[in-house]
Design a protein around this motif. Structure first.
Motif, PDB file in Angstrom:
ATOM      1  N   ARG A  31       0.833  -1.212   0.000  1.00  0.00           N
ATOM      2  CA  ARG A  31       0.000   0.000   0.000  1.00  0.00           C
ATOM      3  C   ARG A  31       0.867   1.261   0.000  1.00  0.00           C
ATOM      4  O   ARG A  31       1.854   1.320   0.728  1.00  0.00           O
ATOM      5  CB  ARG A  31      -0.849   0.026   1.268  1.00  0.00           C
ATOM      6  CG  ARG A  31      -2.033  -0.863   1.180  1.00  0.00           C
ATOM      7  CD  ARG A  31      -2.842  -0.673   2.423  1.00  0.00           C
ATOM      8  NE  ARG A  31      -3.896  -1.673   2.460  1.00  0.00           N
ATOM      9  CZ  ARG A  31      -4.929  -1.606   3.270  1.00  0.00           C
ATOM     10  NH1 ARG A  31      -5.037  -0.622   4.117  1.00  0.00           N
ATOM     11  NH2 ARG A  31      -5.847  -2.527   3.243  1.00  0.00           N
ATOM     12  N   PHE A  32       0.467   2.240  -0.778  1.00  0.00           N
ATOM     13  CA  PHE A  32       1.105   3.564  -0.855  1.00  0.00           C
ATOM     14  C   PHE A  32       2.560   3.509  -1.301  1.00  0.00           C
ATOM     15  O   PHE A  32       3.305   4.451  -1.109  1.00  0.00           O
ATOM     16  CB  PHE A  32       1.010   4.311   0.491  1.00  0.00           C
ATOM     17  CG  PHE A  32      -0.403   4.430   0.989  1.00  0.00           C
ATOM     18  CD1 PHE A  32      -1.327   5.219   0.316  1.00  0.00           C
ATOM     19  CD2 PHE A  32      -0.835   3.724   2.115  1.00  0.00           C
ATOM     20  CE1 PHE A  32      -2.644   5.313   0.754  1.00  0.00           C
ATOM     21  CE2 PHE A  32      -2.145   3.809   2.554  1.00  0.00           C
ATOM     22  CZ  PHE A  32      -3.051   4.599   1.876  1.00  0.00           C
ATOM     23  N   ARG A  33       2.942   2.392  -1.894  1.00  0.00           N
ATOM     24  CA  ARG A  33       4.333   2.270  -2.342  1.00  0.00           C
ATOM     25  C   ARG A  33       4.434   2.695  -3.802  1.00  0.00           C
ATOM     26  O   ARG A  33       3.737   2.191  -4.660  1.00  0.00           O
ATOM     27  CB  ARG A  33       4.776   0.808  -2.169  1.00  0.00           C
ATOM     28  CG  ARG A  33       6.154   0.520  -2.723  1.00  0.00           C
ATOM     29  CD  ARG A  33       7.201   1.214  -1.930  1.00  0.00           C
ATOM     30  NE  ARG A  33       7.431   0.500  -0.685  1.00  0.00           N
ATOM     31  CZ  ARG A  33       8.619   0.271  -0.189  1.00  0.00           C
ATOM     32  NH1 ARG A  33       9.685   0.725  -0.797  1.00  0.00           N
ATOM     33  NH2 ARG A  33       8.740  -0.402   0.939  1.00  0.00           N
ATOM     34  N   ARG A  34       5.304   3.645  -4.083  1.00  0.00           N
ATOM     35  CA  ARG A  34       5.525   4.090  -5.458  1.00  0.00           C
ATOM     36  C   ARG A  34       6.966   3.791  -5.844  1.00  0.00           C
ATOM     37  O   ARG A  34       7.849   3.716  -4.992  1.00  0.00           O
ATOM     38  CB  ARG A  34       5.260   5.593  -5.584  1.00  0.00           C
ATOM     39  CG  ARG A  34       3.861   5.990  -5.114  1.00  0.00           C
ATOM     40  CD  ARG A  34       3.481   7.346  -5.635  1.00  0.00           C
ATOM     41  NE  ARG A  34       3.269   7.311  -7.070  1.00  0.00           N
ATOM     42  CZ  ARG A  34       3.356   8.371  -7.852  1.00  0.00           C
ATOM     43  NH1 ARG A  34       3.691   9.540  -7.347  1.00  0.00           N
ATOM     44  NH2 ARG A  34       3.151   8.267  -9.146  1.00  0.00           N
ATOM     45  N   GLY A  35       7.175   3.605  -7.137  1.00  0.00           N
ATOM     46  CA  GLY A  35       8.525   3.288  -7.595  1.00  0.00           C
ATOM     47  C   GLY A  35       9.388   4.533  -7.670  1.00  0.00           C
ATOM     48  O   GLY A  35       8.905   5.653  -7.492  1.00  0.00           O
ATOM     49  N   PRO A  36      10.685   4.317  -7.939  1.00  0.00           N
ATOM     50  CA  PRO A  36      11.599   5.466  -8.005  1.00  0.00           C
ATOM     51  C   PRO A  36      11.479   6.220  -9.332  1.00  0.00           C
ATOM     52  O   PRO A  36      12.012   7.309  -9.481  1.00  0.00           O
ATOM     53  CB  PRO A  36      12.974   4.811  -7.865  1.00  0.00           C
ATOM     54  CG  PRO A  36      12.785   3.404  -8.331  1.00  0.00           C
ATOM     55  CD  PRO A  36      11.356   3.035  -8.142  1.00  0.00           C
ATOM     56  N   ASN A  37      10.746   5.608 -10.313  1.00  0.00           N
ATOM     57  CA  ASN A  37      10.696   6.189 -11.659  1.00  0.00           C
ATOM     58  C   ASN A  37       9.506   7.105 -11.879  1.00  0.00           C
ATOM     59  O   ASN A  37       9.175   7.439 -12.995  1.00  0.00           O
ATOM     60  CB  ASN A  37      10.665   5.048 -12.692  1.00  0.00           C
ATOM     61  CG  ASN A  37       9.456   4.136 -12.470  1.00  0.00           C
ATOM     62  OD1 ASN A  37       8.718   4.311 -11.502  1.00  0.00           O
ATOM     63  ND2 ASN A  37       9.237   3.197 -13.365  1.00  0.00           N
ATOM     64  N   THR A  38       8.825   7.506 -10.805  1.00  0.00           N
ATOM     65  CA  THR A  38       7.560   8.223 -10.986  1.00  0.00           C
ATOM     66  C   THR A  38       7.760   9.690 -11.370  1.00  0.00           C
ATOM     67  O   THR A  38       6.870  10.290 -11.969  1.00  0.00           O
ATOM     68  CB  THR A  38       6.701   8.156  -9.717  1.00  0.00           C
ATOM     69  OG1 THR A  38       7.519   8.502  -8.612  1.00  0.00           O
ATOM     70  CG2 THR A  38       6.138   6.778  -9.512  1.00  0.00           C
ATOM     71  N   GLY A  39       8.892  10.258 -11.026  1.00  0.00           N
ATOM     72  CA  GLY A  39       9.175  11.658 -11.372  1.00  0.00           C
ATOM     73  C   GLY A  39       8.080  12.571 -10.878  1.00  0.00           C
ATOM     74  O   GLY A  39       7.703  12.541  -9.710  1.00  0.00           O
ATOM     75  N   GLY A  40       7.552  13.372 -11.796  1.00  0.00           N
ATOM     76  CA  GLY A  40       6.509  14.301 -11.363  1.00  0.00           C
ATOM     77  C   GLY A  40       5.116  13.743 -11.582  1.00  0.00           C
ATOM     78  O   GLY A  40       4.123  14.463 -11.505  1.00  0.00           O
ATOM     79  N   ILE A  41       5.009  12.463 -11.898  1.00  0.00           N
ATOM     80  CA  ILE A  41       3.702  11.898 -12.246  1.00  0.00           C
ATOM     81  C   ILE A  41       2.865  11.697 -10.981  1.00  0.00           C
ATOM     82  O   ILE A  41       3.341  11.129  -9.993  1.00  0.00           O
ATOM     83  CB  ILE A  41       3.893  10.560 -12.984  1.00  0.00           C
ATOM     84  CG1 ILE A  41       4.725  10.787 -14.251  1.00  0.00           C
ATOM     85  CG2 ILE A  41       2.554   9.933 -13.331  1.00  0.00           C
ATOM     86  CD1 ILE A  41       5.331   9.544 -14.837  1.00  0.00           C
ATOM     87  N   VAL A  42       1.638  12.139 -11.037  1.00  0.00           N
ATOM     88  CA  VAL A  42       0.755  12.068  -9.871  1.00  0.00           C
ATOM     89  C   VAL A  42       0.330  10.614  -9.614  1.00  0.00           C
ATOM     90  O   VAL A  42       0.036   9.870 -10.550  1.00  0.00           O
ATOM     91  CB  VAL A  42      -0.498  12.946 -10.120  1.00  0.00           C
ATOM     92  CG1 VAL A  42      -1.532  12.743  -9.020  1.00  0.00           C
ATOM     93  CG2 VAL A  42      -0.108  14.413 -10.189  1.00  0.00           C
ATOM     94  N   GLY A  43       0.311  10.224  -8.357  1.00  0.00           N
ATOM     95  CA  GLY A  43      -0.122   8.854  -8.026  1.00  0.00           C
ATOM     96  C   GLY A  43      -0.134   8.666  -6.524  1.00  0.00           C
ATOM     97  O   GLY A  43       0.441   9.464  -5.776  1.00  0.00           O
ATOM     98  N   SER A  44      -0.809   7.641  -6.090  1.00  0.00           N
ATOM     99  CA  SER A  44      -0.932   7.416  -4.642  1.00  0.00           C
ATOM    100  C   SER A  44      -0.249   6.124  -4.194  1.00  0.00           C
ATOM    101  O   SER A  44      -0.101   5.882  -3.010  1.00  0.00           O
ATOM    102  CB  SER A  44      -2.411   7.365  -4.265  1.00  0.00           C
ATOM    103  OG  SER A  44      -2.999   6.238  -4.893  1.00  0.00           O
ATOM    104  N   GLY A  45       0.111   5.272  -5.142  1.00  0.00           N
ATOM    105  CA  GLY A  45       0.765   4.000  -4.755  1.00  0.00           C
ATOM    106  C   GLY A  45      -0.234   2.932  -4.352  1.00  0.00           C
ATOM    107  O   GLY A  45       0.121   1.977  -3.667  1.00  0.00           O
TER     108      GLY A  45
END
Ligand SMILES: Nc1ncnc2c1ncn2[C@@H]1O[C@H](COP(=O)(O)OP(=O)(O)OP(=O)(O)O)[C@@H](O)[C@H]1O
Ligand SMILES: [Mg+2]
Length: 457
Positions: free
Chosen positions: A404-418
């Motif tokens: 949960r709520f985990r995002r990758g290191p490649n997200t940059g400025g892209i909006v997301g919640s994980g």
């Protein structure tokens, strides 16, 4: 959790201990009975022997006469090879036999009495009877005594006792085996309940419905009550999240609209920059609220899973069509190729899973690329693969990305919640399917591939 001694082993040991006590008792009983039986046999033969001799007594010319009948001794030889002694006395004077044979109290006339004594340092069993013989004017009391050593009968008793020991040991061994079987059989209902509960998925909190033995009914009731409370508590928190997400999204939309208007009217770069930051933060929060809402729906629906028969390629086509506007804003082409793929499942949940993967594919890919959905179907399994031409998952593991709520290191400025892949993983688990994250082999730049595997209908 400390592991205490197993009930099965304890039960087996207890039953084995009872079997051991019973074995020893039965051995002791048989030994005593064998000794008693051989003793009585010897006594009966001794009695027959003295009676036979006593019957030959007569008076002749004012004297007591007797003939020692061969049969009287032959019968003693029949039960064992023990030594035989005898004595016949008339008024305490030895007429014939072993003079030094021990004497003992004899009973009434004709009654046979028994006695155990030591003769020449060997234990002997003796039988004696008296008879009054008329000799001349008076009467003479004649006592006939026959004795036999006890080695033979002792050996028979010892043999029987040994045989009993062997049978007791065999009984014990069988009882231990049966105890293990009994323990396993009695614990089977408990193990069955434990297996039924442990086979369940993590979100399966339905009551355990089994025919439990009376002793296990309270445990089962308590377990089901606990599940019930847990389910209600989860339901309440999911409801709370849904409510909270709704309440957050509406004012956020107002804030975003106002910030957009302000962005168009303000002049200074710093102010514009601040407003852009506000809009981005609002987008992040709004996305999080939306995903939380989706996640709550998934959590609720997985618990009461709808089992519709549906065509996965049709569902994918519908989802693709719904995502088309988002994709076209980034000049991304969505392509579907696949055959009919009947599966059993919840359309809303499966749609949510496909939407989340497509959303990622569109979001993380560069503009003017293609996202491909590919469906293959066999008798047992249906595969849905969604591949893009973006940067791929890199070194991140499946387990990490589905947290949960985990995002990758490649997200940059892209909006997301994980939460996207968490939702996808939960939907697959609820459908008894699995999900694999790989790197696309279709183009040289790699790209992310997500493959769903579901049981075919
Ligand atoms: N198609 C993809 N290409 C590259 N990276 C991806 C792709 N899909 C997912 N990821 C990586 O996996 C992470 C987790 O994805 P997930 O969908 O769970 O979260 P998210 O997209 O960041 O947020 P959201 O909840 O808004 O979808 C992403 O942050 C991203 O780093
Ligand atoms: Mg996502």
């Amino acid at each position: 959790m400390t592991k205490s001694q197993s009930i099965g082993r304890r039960l087996t040991l207890l039953l084995a201990a009872v079997a051991a006590v019973l074995s020893v008792l039965s051995w002791a009983m048989v030994t005593v009975l064998a000794r008693e039986a051989t003793q009585r046999t010897q006594d009966n033969v001794l009695a027959a022997s003295v009676t036979t001799i006593a019957e030959t007594l007569r008076s002749e010319q004012a004297e007591v006469r007797l003939e020692l009948p061969y049969a009287a001794f032959a019968m003693l030889g029949a039960i064992s090879q023990d030594l035989v002694f005898y004595r016949v006395t008339a008024n305490d004077r030895t007429l014939t036999g072993y003079d030094d044979l021990p004497s003992f109290e004899t009973g009434r006339q004709g009654q046979v009495m028994f006695h155990t004594a030591n003769y020449r340092s060997v234990p002997i069993r003796m039988a004696a009877t008296t008879r009054l013989i008329s000799v001349g004017d008076g009467q003479t009391q004649v006592t006939v005594t026959v004795a036999q050593t006890r080695d033979g009968v002792g050996a028979i008793a010892a043999d029987l006792s040994q045989l009993a020991a062997f049978f007791s040991l065999a009984f014990f061994a069988v009882a231990v085996g049966l105890s293990a079987v009994v323990a396993a059989t009695s614990l089977r209902p408990l193990n069955e309940i434990a297996a039924a509960v442990s086979r369940r998925g993590p979100s399966d909190l339905r009551p355990v419905q089994r025919n439990a033995p009376a002793e296990l009914a309270p445990l089962l009731t308590a377990l089901n009550r606990l599940m019930d409370r847990l389910r209600n508590s989860i339901r309440r928190s999911e409801d709370f999240i849904t409510e909270a997400a709704h309440r957050i999204r509406t004012p956020l939309a107002t804030v975003r609209a106002q910030a957009e208007i302000a962005l168009r009217t303000v002049q200074g770069d710093t102010e514009k920059d601040r407003l852009r930051q506000i809009i981005r933060a609002v987008d992040e929060s709004s996305r999080s609220a939306g995903q939380l809402l989706d996640h709550a729906t998934v959590a609720y629906r997985t618990e009461n899973l709808t089992q519709d028969r549906l065509d996965l390629s049709e569902l994918a086509a519908d989802t693709l069509a719904a995502m088309e506007p988002t994709a076209s804003m980034r000049d991304i082409r969505l392509r579907l190729d696949g055959e009919q793929a009947p599966v059993i499942g919840d359309p809303i949940l499966l749609e949510s899973a496909i939407r989340n993967v497509l959303d990622n594919a569109i979001k993380y890919s560069a503009e003017d690329t293609t996202v491909t959905l590919h469906i293959t179907c066999s008798d047992s399994e249906t595969h849905l693969t969604i591949c893009d031409e973006g940067p791929g998952f890199g070194d991140e593991s499946f387990d990490t990305l589905t947290e949960r709520f985990r995002r990758g290191p490649n997200t940059g400025g892209i909006v997301g919640s994980g939460l996207g892949l968490t939702i996808v993983a939960e939907v697959m688990a609820a459908h008894g399917g699995r999900i694999e994250l790989t790197t696309s082999t279709h183009n040289e730049r790699g790209g992310a591939c997500v493959c769903f595997t579901l049981p075919s209908a």
